[in-house]
Write an enzyme that holds these catalytic residues in place. Structure first.
Site, PDB file in Angstrom:
ATOM      1  N   ASP A   1       0.871  -1.172   0.000  1.00 29.41           N
ATOM      2  CA  ASP A   1       0.000   0.000   0.000  1.00 29.41           C
ATOM      3  C   ASP A   1       0.914   1.230   0.000  1.00 29.41           C
ATOM      4  O   ASP A   1       1.521   1.565   1.019  1.00 29.41           O
ATOM      5  CB  ASP A   1      -0.882  -0.063   1.253  1.00 29.41           C
ATOM      6  CG  ASP A   1      -1.600   1.249   1.544  1.00 29.41           C
ATOM      7  OD1 ASP A   1      -1.344   2.249   0.854  1.00 29.41           O
ATOM      8  OD2 ASP A   1      -2.407   1.258   2.495  1.00 29.41           O
TER       9      ASP A   1
ATOM     10  N   GLN B   1       1.029   6.473   0.965  1.00 33.84           N
ATOM     11  CA  GLN B   1       1.807   7.549   1.595  1.00 33.84           C
ATOM     12  C   GLN B   1       3.261   7.568   1.123  1.00 33.84           C
ATOM     13  O   GLN B   1       4.095   8.211   1.765  1.00 33.84           O
ATOM     14  CB  GLN B   1       1.782   7.381   3.123  1.00 33.84           C
ATOM     15  CG  GLN B   1       0.401   7.446   3.741  1.00 33.84           C
ATOM     16  CD  GLN B   1      -0.232   8.821   3.635  1.00 33.84           C
ATOM     17  OE1 GLN B   1       0.457   9.823   3.412  1.00 33.84           O
ATOM     18  NE2 GLN B   1      -1.543   8.889   3.786  1.00 33.84           N
TER      19      GLN B   1
ATOM     20  N   LYS C   1      -3.314  12.195  -3.075  1.00 38.01           N
ATOM     21  CA  LYS C   1      -2.279  12.369  -2.044  1.00 38.01           C
ATOM     22  C   LYS C   1      -0.936  12.740  -2.664  1.00 38.01           C
ATOM     23  O   LYS C   1       0.059  12.875  -1.966  1.00 38.01           O
ATOM     24  CB  LYS C   1      -2.131  11.092  -1.227  1.00 38.01           C
ATOM     25  CG  LYS C   1      -3.366  10.772  -0.382  1.00 38.01           C
ATOM     26  CD  LYS C   1      -3.146   9.508   0.402  1.00 38.01           C
ATOM     27  CE  LYS C   1      -4.430   8.919   0.936  1.00 38.01           C
ATOM     28  NZ  LYS C   1      -4.959   9.598   2.113  1.00 38.01           N
TER      29      LYS C   1
ATOM     30  N   CYS D   1      -8.076   6.448  10.517  1.00 38.02           N
ATOM     31  CA  CYS D   1      -8.447   5.159   9.883  1.00 38.02           C
ATOM     32  C   CYS D   1      -7.489   4.050  10.279  1.00 38.02           C
ATOM     33  O   CYS D   1      -7.180   3.158   9.480  1.00 38.02           O
ATOM     34  CB  CYS D   1      -8.502   5.278   8.356  1.00 38.02           C
ATOM     35  SG  CYS D   1      -9.805   6.324   7.771  1.00 38.02           S
TER      36      CYS D   1
HETATM   37  N1  PMP Z   1      -3.645   3.416   2.859  1.00 34.29           N
HETATM   38  C1  PMP Z   1      -3.041   4.422   3.478  1.00 34.29           C
HETATM   39  C2  PMP Z   1      -1.712   4.181   4.140  1.00 34.29           C
HETATM   40  C3  PMP Z   1      -3.616   5.687   3.470  1.00 34.29           C
HETATM   41  O1  PMP Z   1      -3.013   6.703   4.089  1.00 34.29           O
HETATM   42  C4  PMP Z   1      -4.860   5.881   2.824  1.00 34.29           C
HETATM   43  C5  PMP Z   1      -5.549   7.220   2.834  1.00 34.29           C
HETATM   44  N2  PMP Z   1      -5.563   7.859   4.058  1.00 34.29           N
HETATM   45  C6  PMP Z   1      -5.441   4.797   2.178  1.00 34.29           C
HETATM   46  C7  PMP Z   1      -4.812   3.566   2.216  1.00 34.29           C
HETATM   47  C8  PMP Z   1      -6.722   4.923   1.432  1.00 34.29           C
HETATM   48  O2  PMP Z   1      -6.566   5.785   0.353  1.00 34.29           O
HETATM   49  P1  PMP Z   1      -7.810   6.309  -0.483  1.00 34.29           P
HETATM   50  O3  PMP Z   1      -8.783   6.845   0.532  1.00 34.29           O
HETATM   51  O4  PMP Z   1      -7.249   7.375  -1.352  1.00 34.29           O
HETATM   52  O5  PMP Z   1      -8.365   5.155  -1.224  1.00 34.29           O
END
Ligand code: PMP
Length: 405
Positions: A199, A202, A225, A363
């Site tokens: 993932d 970031q 992002k 989250c």
């Molecule tokens: N993984 C990480 C580490 C994140 O920081 C985020 C967004 N905060 C996501 C997944 C999800 O990304 P998105 O909401 O753009 O799908």
């Protein structure tokens, strides 16, 4: 070479006032602001280039299709993918994880198999795997962390075994800024016979990512992002894996031939891009990539690191300041609490001063539970932030402490 004031001038929103104060934007891990050339590219698309892709023989359709496919090439080069076809345009990291959990997972995970995530994960990198485990009677395993917020690699090695089929971890933690040893995780997982999903939500905006050097099986990130638009992101997957997978969604564009008796599927990457995609988002995302390239990820990384060290040292001067996330390898996030003060209250006072930070769980509820806290205040740094903005944050946090104790 790196001129932060020049960079700031590229971002119109940074000149705004919030509550009568100059905006200080430290919520970059949630979403970054957009440079003018990204905004202009979006306006240009709808003013001069708009048409559906892959469908028409007319001039505009051809133009939009070429721009859309060129964008895929630019982004493929950005992460050093072997082929543009290995990049699927998706809504963002969340959709990318769901796509793989559903398409790869449904076909390849069986009862008793194990899927591994870590304590550091965003909910997006937990829940889709959890649902898959429930459906397939598989087991979700969790890599623990130490008190500094680093993955416990010894525990990881012990957890890995022949039942481990998927390992899915973030490259950089959104809550703590920990930079995980992705290459080592991938190597160890491959040796155990597991495929690895990284993932990268970031990471791509903070450090140079080379998916082939990492040998990642899947890698995902979100446009919004990385100075690009919302609603668009990338799933990278190795060709042989993507080829072996069934479509995630079905409909137009993902088919080769349709009859009521039998439908055959299109080749990569279209097999995974059912329906009209976010054409403008996909095209404009490559403008964000060109912008990042024009500044240089090495320069961005150096600048952000300097700010991270400066800001952390300064905030540590405040009595009762507690930092969460003290990894040796860390990027652009200062997550903290003031003793005895709820993060929401600190965030509200900072907002009155025009300072945007994120408060709460970010989250990552299991991670907050690991530390036994209700969440943190998170200041996350982007290329356009400055030392003087960190001074404002420092003054703001001191003021919040005075007001709330
Ligand atoms: N993984 C990480 C580490 C994140 O920081 C985020 C967004 N905060 C996501 C997944 C999800 O990304 P998105 O909401 O753009 O799908």
């Amino acid at each position: 070479m790196f001129d932060v004031e020049k960079i700031r001038n590229d971002f119109p929103i940074l000149a705004s006032k919030v509550n009568g104060k100059n905006l200080v934007y430290f919520d970059n891990a949630a979403t970054t602001q957009k440079p003018r050339r990204v905004i202009d590219a979006l306006v240009k698309y709808y003013s001069e280039q708009n048409s559906n892709v892959h469908r028409g023989v007319h001039f505009l359709s051809d133009k939009a299709t070429t721009l859309y496919e060129n964008s895929r090439k630019t982004i493929a080069e950005f992460i050093n993918a072997g082929k543009p076809e290995e990049l699927i345009f998706v809504r963002g990291t969340t959709e990318a994880i769901n796509l793989v959990a559903y398409s790869y997972g449904m076909e390849n995970i069986n009862s008793g198999d194990e899927i591994m995530v870590s304590t550091l994960e965003h909910h997006s990198n937990i829940v889709p795997w959890q649902i898959l485990c429930q459906k397939k009677n598989a087991v979700l395993k969790v890599i623990p962390i130490n008190d500094d917020g680093e993955l416990d690699m010894d525990a990881f090695k012990k957890l890995l075994n022949s039942k481990t089929k998927i390992v899915s971890v973030n490259h950089i933690s959104n809550s703590l800024g920990t930079v995980n040893p992705a290459a080592e995780i991938i190597k160890l997982s491959h040796d155990a016979g597991a495929v690895v999903f990284i993932d990268g939500a970031q990471s791509v905006q903070h450090l140079k990512v080379d998916v082939r050097e990492l040998d990642a099986d899947f890698y995902a990130f979100s446009g919004h992002k990385m100075y690009g638009p919302t609603g668009i992101g990338i799933l990278y997957g190795k060709e042989k894996l993507l080829d072996s997978m069934r479509p995630y969604q079905s409909g137009g564009d993902m088919i080769k031939n349709v009859s009521f008796e039998l439908t055959t599927y299109n080749e990569l990457p279209y097999k995974f891009e059912a329906g009209t995609p976010d054409i403008s988002g996909a095209i404009v995302l490559s403008e964000a990539v060109r912008y990042i390239n024009s500044i240089g990820l090495d320069n961005i990384s150096r600048h952000e690191h300097e700010l991270l060290e400066y800001g952390t040292a300064k905030l540590r001067e405040i009595e009762g300041f507690r930092l969460y996330g003290n990894a040796k390898n860390k990027a652009s996030v200062i997550s903290f609490l003031l003793e005895g003060i709820h993060p929401y209250d600190t965030g509200t006072i900072l907002d009155k001063m025009g300072i945007a930070v994120r408060t709460g769980l970010h989250c990552t509820e299991p991670l907050m539970k690991r530390f036994g806290i209700p969440g943190t205040v998170r200041a996350s740094i982007a290329m356009y932030n400055t030392k003087s903005e960190l001074d404002s944050l420092f003054e703001g946090v001191k003021k919040a402490k005075r007001m709330l104790t």
